[in-house]
Design an enzyme around this catalytic site. Sequence first.
Site, PDB file in Angstrom:
ATOM      1  N   LYS A  13       6.059   4.814 -17.172  1.00 54.59           N
ATOM      2  CA  LYS A  13       5.077   4.604 -18.322  1.00 54.59           C
ATOM      3  C   LYS A  13       3.803   5.105 -18.232  1.00 54.59           C
ATOM      4  O   LYS A  13       3.357   5.694 -19.191  1.00 54.59           O
ATOM      5  CB  LYS A  13       4.900   2.832 -17.979  1.00 54.59           C
ATOM      6  CG  LYS A  13       3.862   2.265 -18.978  1.00 54.59           C
ATOM      7  CD  LYS A  13       4.233   0.730 -18.552  1.00 54.59           C
ATOM      8  CE  LYS A  13       3.910   0.254 -17.451  1.00 54.59           C
ATOM      9  NZ  LYS A  13       2.440   0.040 -17.310  1.00 54.59           N
ATOM     10  N   ARG A  88      -0.576  -8.167 -20.120  1.00 57.22           N
ATOM     11  CA  ARG A  88       0.386  -8.402 -18.977  1.00 57.22           C
ATOM     12  C   ARG A  88       1.215  -9.648 -19.059  1.00 57.22           C
ATOM     13  O   ARG A  88       2.174  -9.561 -18.589  1.00 57.22           O
ATOM     14  CB  ARG A  88      -0.233  -8.229 -17.703  1.00 57.22           C
ATOM     15  CG  ARG A  88       0.656  -7.940 -16.529  1.00 57.22           C
ATOM     16  CD  ARG A  88       0.070  -7.832 -15.322  1.00 57.22           C
ATOM     17  NE  ARG A  88      -1.135  -6.634 -14.901  1.00 57.22           N
ATOM     18  CZ  ARG A  88      -0.651  -5.620 -14.530  1.00 57.22           C
ATOM     19  NH1 ARG A  88       0.539  -5.321 -14.178  1.00 57.22           N
ATOM     20  NH2 ARG A  88      -1.573  -4.469 -14.317  1.00 57.22           N
ATOM     21  N   ARG A 127      12.207   7.462  -2.744  1.00 54.19           N
ATOM     22  CA  ARG A 127      11.035   8.373  -2.490  1.00 54.19           C
ATOM     23  C   ARG A 127      10.891   8.523  -0.926  1.00 54.19           C
ATOM     24  O   ARG A 127      10.948   7.562  -0.053  1.00 54.19           O
ATOM     25  CB  ARG A 127       9.873   7.776  -3.048  1.00 54.19           C
ATOM     26  CG  ARG A 127       9.773   8.041  -4.455  1.00 54.19           C
ATOM     27  CD  ARG A 127       8.366   7.489  -5.170  1.00 54.19           C
ATOM     28  NE  ARG A 127       8.534   7.383  -6.520  1.00 54.19           N
ATOM     29  CZ  ARG A 127       7.691   6.476  -7.106  1.00 54.19           C
ATOM     30  NH1 ARG A 127       6.905   5.798  -6.698  1.00 54.19           N
ATOM     31  NH2 ARG A 127       8.159   6.527  -8.722  1.00 54.19           N
ATOM     32  N   ARG A 162       6.542   5.071   1.972  1.00 53.26           N
ATOM     33  CA  ARG A 162       5.344   4.381   1.867  1.00 53.26           C
ATOM     34  C   ARG A 162       5.717   2.739   1.638  1.00 53.26           C
ATOM     35  O   ARG A 162       6.782   2.675   1.096  1.00 53.26           O
ATOM     36  CB  ARG A 162       4.155   4.890   0.577  1.00 53.26           C
ATOM     37  CG  ARG A 162       4.104   6.286   1.022  1.00 53.26           C
ATOM     38  CD  ARG A 162       3.398   6.835  -0.395  1.00 53.26           C
ATOM     39  NE  ARG A 162       4.054   6.416  -1.628  1.00 53.26           N
ATOM     40  CZ  ARG A 162       3.564   6.950  -2.858  1.00 53.26           C
ATOM     41  NH1 ARG A 162       2.868   7.798  -3.009  1.00 53.26           N
ATOM     42  NH2 ARG A 162       4.435   6.780  -3.674  1.00 53.26           N
ATOM     43  N   ARG A 173       7.881  -6.795  -6.711  1.00 51.09           N
ATOM     44  CA  ARG A 173       7.031  -6.214  -8.011  1.00 51.09           C
ATOM     45  C   ARG A 173       7.810  -6.540  -9.595  1.00 51.09           C
ATOM     46  O   ARG A 173       7.228  -6.827 -10.201  1.00 51.09           O
ATOM     47  CB  ARG A 173       6.353  -4.946  -7.986  1.00 51.09           C
ATOM     48  CG  ARG A 173       5.261  -4.704  -6.722  1.00 51.09           C
ATOM     49  CD  ARG A 173       5.305  -3.082  -6.631  1.00 51.09           C
ATOM     50  NE  ARG A 173       4.346  -2.615  -7.734  1.00 51.09           N
ATOM     51  CZ  ARG A 173       4.418  -1.418  -7.656  1.00 51.09           C
ATOM     52  NH1 ARG A 173       5.116  -0.339  -6.915  1.00 51.09           N
ATOM     53  NH2 ARG A 173       4.055  -0.675  -8.907  1.00 51.09           N
TER      54      ARG A 173
END
Length: 216
Positions: A13, A88, A127, A162, A173
């Site tokens: 995004k 949101r 990641r 992380r 999330r």
Amino acid sequence: MRLVLVGPPGSGKGTQAERLVKHFGLTAIGTGAMFRDAIGRDTAMGRQVKPMMDQGLLVPDPIVNDVVAELFRSAVKPERFVLDGYPRTYSQAIAFDALRTQEHLPLTAVIDLDIADEEVVRRISGRRCCSNPACGACFHSAARPPKAPGTCDLCGTPLIVRDDDLEETIRRRLGEFHKNTDALLDHYRKLNLVRDIDATQTPDVIFANILKALGQ
Ligand SMILES: [Zn+2]
């Protein structure tokens, strides 16, 4: 051109928002940046939201709506913009509709960057980022593997996962995202504003499809 950009973490995004800003000369509006600015200037609102931001909590809708309304009623009111991260929730969308009506700012479209949860998990959980804070380079076990496994190409420091990139964090999330966003998209669908874009493509293809969906 007045756009709202919607998409889960890992949908690219931010990248598409940047491209839209450059291509159309839009003002980028993100509530996160507005809050950080208010905290930096130590305003009353900044002092109110700082503890929430520090704890990683979402700022309550009425405060978010107020800060956006303040911007659109100010002397620097943006006429052409891309909103990233606002509205949101459904209740934010209703408040924003009322504000837009008052300020005569009809939306051009709501761009929905569509990507399956499992693909987001696959993208983010692969990641591996450099543990040297001065470097911070990130790699991906499948898409961009480091030359030596577990080691940063740039500075040779060990790579770590992380907290933000842990699968359980991503799933939490995504859960929050759907809880808030599904009703918001339904609302904008009824207004015939939503343009669904396949966000599993490369950034170039995604951007070309956005332009096409906007009739550009
Ligand atoms: Zn490094």
